[in-house]
Enzyme design. Structure first.
Site, short mmCIF file in Angstrom:
data_model
loop_
_atom_site.label_atom_id
_atom_site.label_comp_id
_atom_site.label_asym_id
_atom_site.label_seq_id
_atom_site.Cartn_x
_atom_site.Cartn_y
_atom_site.Cartn_z
N LYS A 18 0.84 -1.17 -0.11
CA LYS A 18 0.02 -0.03 0.06
C LYS A 18 0.77 1.14 -0.16
CE LYS A 18 0.90 1.29 4.55
NZ LYS A 18 1.79 2.61 4.69
N GLY B 185 7.34 1.05 5.06
CA GLY B 185 6.19 2.01 4.85
C GLY B 185 5.09 1.60 3.76
N ALA C 137 0.49 -7.29 4.44
CA ALA C 137 0.26 -7.92 3.29
C ALA C 137 0.39 -9.51 3.38
CB ALA C 137 0.98 -7.43 2.00
N ASP D 238 -3.09 -1.83 9.10
CA ASP D 238 -3.07 -1.90 7.59
C ASP D 238 -3.42 -3.19 6.96
OD1 ASP D 238 -1.62 0.45 7.62
OD2 ASP D 238 0.14 -0.10 7.48
P1 ATP Z 1 3.93 -0.82 9.09
O1 ATP Z 1 2.89 -1.39 8.37
O2 ATP Z 1 4.05 -0.79 10.51
O3 ATP Z 1 4.05 0.79 8.47
P2 ATP Z 1 6.25 -1.19 7.40
O4 ATP Z 1 5.45 -1.43 6.01
O5 ATP Z 1 7.00 0.10 7.60
O6 ATP Z 1 5.25 -1.24 8.50
P3 ATP Z 1 6.77 -3.86 7.51
O7 ATP Z 1 7.80 -4.50 6.43
O8 ATP Z 1 5.37 -4.46 7.52
O9 ATP Z 1 7.04 -2.44 7.54
O10 ATP Z 1 7.61 -4.51 8.89
C1 ATP Z 1 7.60 -3.89 9.82
C2 ATP Z 1 8.52 -4.77 11.00
O11 ATP Z 1 7.71 -5.83 11.31
C3 ATP Z 1 9.86 -5.31 10.40
O12 ATP Z 1 11.07 -4.70 10.74
C4 ATP Z 1 9.73 -6.78 11.12
O13 ATP Z 1 10.62 -6.67 12.42
C5 ATP Z 1 8.39 -7.00 11.73
N1 ATP Z 1 7.75 -8.16 10.94
C6 ATP Z 1 6.88 -8.93 11.52
N2 ATP Z 1 6.36 -9.89 10.41
C7 ATP Z 1 6.80 -9.49 9.26
C8 ATP Z 1 6.87 -9.98 8.01
N3 ATP Z 1 5.87 -11.03 7.59
N4 ATP Z 1 7.36 -9.20 7.06
C9 ATP Z 1 8.10 -8.35 7.36
N5 ATP Z 1 8.24 -7.71 8.66
C10 ATP Z 1 7.74 -8.24 9.52
#
Ligand code: ATP
Length: 354
Positions: free
Chosen positions: A12, A103, A109, A141
């Site tokens: 997203k 982000g 997802a 999200d």
């Molecule tokens: P947010 O949805 O909180 O804005 P983001 O999109 O910035 O997050 P994500 O890739 O969703 O970041 O991951 C944030 C943190 O969650 C990662 O640093 C990791 O430690 C943890 N995490 C837990 N499960 C997962 C997963 N399936 N994939 C990625 N990161 C995960």
């Protein structure tokens, strides 16, 4: 009995991210315009004999993704099992294309795709509303990752209103090697908002809520970036909205929603807003130069997505996106730039691969 199910879920972007003051529950109310784009996470769930959840991760950023019970996909499987009264005994294979902590809600997802795959394998018979409830309890999200398309999100992001978009939308995503931690960006927003509430904006190093920071100005293209990256300067915004900054953040972004409905991409580009952007720029100053470079390369607007550090640069067409990405990839910036297209749907099973 089916032993395996495959589901995919999209990344997203936040075209608008307004943040309100942290509530007694510890969460910030949000007013956000989500848009799903075609970076797909792919999750394969396989039934196994031994109880429990085993996680395997491949693809972009895989070493940085936890394999234990803290993985959002594992939490999704456990939450659905509890809701449906099923004993968990699954292998979950996550194939990532969404940068970790970028982000772009990659973990969410994964959770959404896991819910769909487990739901299909376990034949839970849960109604879509039940699945959405399980999703909302997992993270802000996750419900949007299930729904996809373009939507206004309220509350913690779980109250969703689908929004019509009258045109194809092409983005250039500028990704980073490093991630930014969402809780840290909200904590920075809390600190900045405390200062703003006392009325002190515009001081170098300090954050102003509509997207301008000293960090951005110091990128060396203050005029250019200021007029596009910060479509409404803080002073102008306060004149329009005499309410407190946090109240302003939660107002429905009516002009943006109308521009999307009309398919008026230049106007959409001018109206991209992210209240967390100043916090992301303070934590990752290199983002200021990238925002400016995206605009200089012809983007209609550019904004940090969610808590960053990924930058979403809006393009007038597919061809324009390809050109902008090529410019950003070349020296001296040498950015990691990917072309992405808005997609109408969200998480869905891949039936023919089960
Ligand atoms: P947010 O949805 O909180 O804005 P983001 O999109 O910035 O997050 P994500 O890739 O969703 O970041 O991951 C944030 C943190 O969650 C990662 O640093 C990791 O430690 C943890 N995490 C837990 N499960 C997962 C997963 N399936 N994939 C990625 N990161 C995960």
């Amino acid at each position: 009995m089916t032993r395996q199910a495959v589901a995919v879920a999209p990344a997203k972007l936040n075209l608008h991210l307004g943040v309100g003051e942290r509530g007694p529950d510890g969460y910030h109310p949000l007013c956000t315009v989500f848009q799903a784009v075609d970076l797909w996470e792919r999750v394969t769930v396989t039934l196994r004999d031994a109880p429990g959840v085993r996680i395997n991760v491949a693809g972009v950023g895989a070493p940085r993704v936890p394999r234990d019970e803290t993985n959002l996909a594992a939490r999704a499987a456990r939450a659905l099992a509890r809701r449906a009264g099923v004993d968990v005994a699954v292998d979950i294979e996550i194939d990532k294309t969404i940068p970790v902590a970028g982000g772009l809600a990659g973990g969410s997802a994964d959770a959404a795709a896991t819910l769909l795959a487990c739901d299909a394998l376990w034949e839970t018979g849960l109604a879509p509303d039940d699945l959405r409830e399980v999703a909302a309890a997992l993270g802000a999200d996750v419900p949007f990752a299930l729904m996809g398309g373009t939507a206004l999100g309220r509350g913690r992001g779980e109250t969703l209103e689908p929004l019509p978009v009258a045109t194809d939308v092409w983005w250039v995503l500028i990704t980073s090697d490093r991630g930014l931690a969402t809780p840290e960006m909200f904590a920075a927003w809390d600190r900045a908002h405390g200062r703003l509430a006392r009325g002190s904006t515009g001081v170098p190093g300090e954050v102003d809520r509509a997207g301008g920071t000293a960090g951005l100005s110091h990128a060396g293209r203050a005029g250019e970036a200021g007029s596009n990256v910060t479509p409404r300067g803080p002073a102008a915004r306060r004149q329009l909205h005499p309410a407190s900054p946090a109240e302003v953040g939660l107002q429905r972004p009516a002009h943006l929603i109308e521009a999307l409905t009309r398919g008026d991409l230049p106007e959409v580009g001018r109206l991209l807003v992210n209240d967390l952007q100043p916090c992301a720029l303070a934590a990752a100053p290199e983002l200021g130069a990238r925002l400016s470079a995206a605009l200089a390369a012809g983007a209609l607007g550019a904004v940090v997505s969610g808590s960053g550090p990924t930058i979403a640069a809006l393009s007038a067409s597919h061809d324009a996106a390809v050109r902008i990405a090529a410019t950003l990839r070349s020296e001296p910036l040498a950015c990691a730039a990917t072309v992405a297209r808005a997609v109408p749907g969200g998480a869905h099973p891949l039936l023919d691969e089960a």
